[in-house]
Design a protein around this motif. Structure first.
Motif, PDB file in Angstrom:
ATOM      1  N   THR A  39     -75.723 -38.510 -11.799  1.00 43.16           N
ATOM      2  CA  THR A  39     -77.189 -38.458 -11.264  1.00 43.16           C
ATOM      3  C   THR A  39     -77.554 -39.635 -10.442  1.00 43.16           C
ATOM      4  OG1 THR A  39     -77.669 -36.742 -12.958  1.00 43.16           O
ATOM      5  CG2 THR A  39     -79.738 -37.734 -11.786  1.00 43.16           C
ATOM      6  N   GLU A  97     -81.965 -33.898 -15.007  1.00 39.79           N
ATOM      7  CA  GLU A  97     -82.198 -33.759 -13.570  1.00 39.79           C
ATOM      8  C   GLU A  97     -83.438 -34.686 -13.311  1.00 39.79           C
ATOM      9  OE1 GLU A  97     -83.594 -29.921 -10.619  1.00 39.79           O
ATOM     10  OE2 GLU A  97     -82.904 -29.622 -12.678  1.00 39.79           O
ATOM     11  N   GLY A 138     -84.149 -31.953  -7.423  1.00 35.38           N
ATOM     12  CA  GLY A 138     -83.638 -32.665  -8.574  1.00 35.38           C
ATOM     13  C   GLY A 138     -82.274 -32.806  -8.583  1.00 35.38           C
ATOM     14  N   GLN A 139     -82.004 -34.171  -8.605  1.00 35.84           N
ATOM     15  CA  GLN A 139     -80.563 -34.292  -8.664  1.00 35.84           C
ATOM     16  C   GLN A 139     -79.998 -34.236 -10.164  1.00 35.84           C
ATOM     17  OE1 GLN A 139     -78.904 -35.000  -5.733  1.00 35.84           O
ATOM     18  NE2 GLN A 139     -80.990 -33.920  -5.071  1.00 35.84           N
ATOM     19  N   VAL A 140     -78.744 -33.713 -10.158  1.00 37.31           N
ATOM     20  CA  VAL A 140     -78.387 -33.576 -11.566  1.00 37.31           C
ATOM     21  C   VAL A 140     -76.822 -34.037 -11.575  1.00 37.31           C
ATOM     22  CG1 VAL A 140     -79.327 -31.317 -11.883  1.00 37.31           C
ATOM     23  CG2 VAL A 140     -77.013 -31.332 -10.609  1.00 37.31           C
ATOM     24  N   GLU A 185     -85.878 -35.973 -10.240  1.00 34.42           N
ATOM     25  CA  GLU A 185     -86.578 -35.713  -8.743  1.00 34.42           C
ATOM     26  C   GLU A 185     -87.033 -36.932  -8.256  1.00 34.42           C
ATOM     27  OE1 GLU A 185     -90.502 -33.087  -7.468  1.00 34.42           O
ATOM     28  OE2 GLU A 185     -90.190 -32.982  -9.443  1.00 34.42           O
ATOM     29  N   ILE A 242     -76.217 -28.285 -17.210  1.00 36.65           N
ATOM     30  CA  ILE A 242     -77.056 -29.394 -17.003  1.00 36.65           C
ATOM     31  C   ILE A 242     -77.979 -29.962 -17.925  1.00 36.65           C
ATOM     32  CG2 ILE A 242     -79.002 -30.170 -15.426  1.00 36.65           C
ATOM     33  CD1 ILE A 242     -78.352 -27.973 -13.291  1.00 36.65           C
ATOM     34  N   LEU A 259     -82.284 -26.422 -18.398  1.00 38.14           N
ATOM     35  CA  LEU A 259     -82.619 -26.682 -16.859  1.00 38.14           C
ATOM     36  C   LEU A 259     -82.036 -25.534 -16.131  1.00 38.14           C
ATOM     37  CD1 LEU A 259     -82.224 -30.379 -16.947  1.00 38.14           C
ATOM     38  CD2 LEU A 259     -84.033 -29.238 -16.211  1.00 38.14           C
TER      39      LEU A 259
END
Length: 131
Positions: free
Chosen positions: A58, A123, A37-39, A125, A120, A115
């Motif tokens: 993100t 997120e 997952g990019q945050v 993915e 965060i 998260l």
């Protein structure tokens, strides 16, 4: 003939309620990429307190991860979005449309209490395939 990723919304299913596609078909022998997952962390390791700033970061981080493997938005087949507070859909979809134009991947969205870290707020993915 080179096979390609195809996306469609079957007529037998209600139209999508957002900017996504009901089904994405990946050709046999495609190379699969799955991201963590990019945050919304920035390049200095800081999390903005504003949700939209985290959304912007993100998407920037997603693009960088894709570019590191020589792939881009057309390779994305599935996106999972997790958020801890209400998403400003006009803002997110503006970023979404800049990334995807009109070739949308399959998408799932969920709201969670928290998260991985308290700061965060979102997120994302990514699942991608290279044909």
């Amino acid at each position: 003939m080179r096979e390609k990723i195809t996306r469609k919304n079957p007529a037998s299913v209600p139209a999508p309620v957002g900017n996504y596609t009901h089904i994405t078909k990946i050709p046999r022998n495609a190379e699969l990429f799955v991201t963590s997952g990019q945050v919304g962390v920035d390049q200095q390791g800081q999390f903005p307190s504003n949700m939209n700033d985290q959304v912007r970061n993100t998407f920037s981080n997603m693009k960088a991860v894709l570019e590191s493997e020589g792939i881009d938005a057309e390779n994305i087949i599935k996106v999972n979005i997790w958020a801890t507070e209400q998403i400003d859909w006009d803002f997110l979809y503006a970023e979404w449309d800049r990334l995807f134009e009109k070739e949308y991947p399959a998408m799932t969205i969920g709201y969670l209490a928290e998260l991985g870290l308290p700061e965060i707020k979102i997120e994302i993915e990514i699942w991608a395939a290279k044909v």
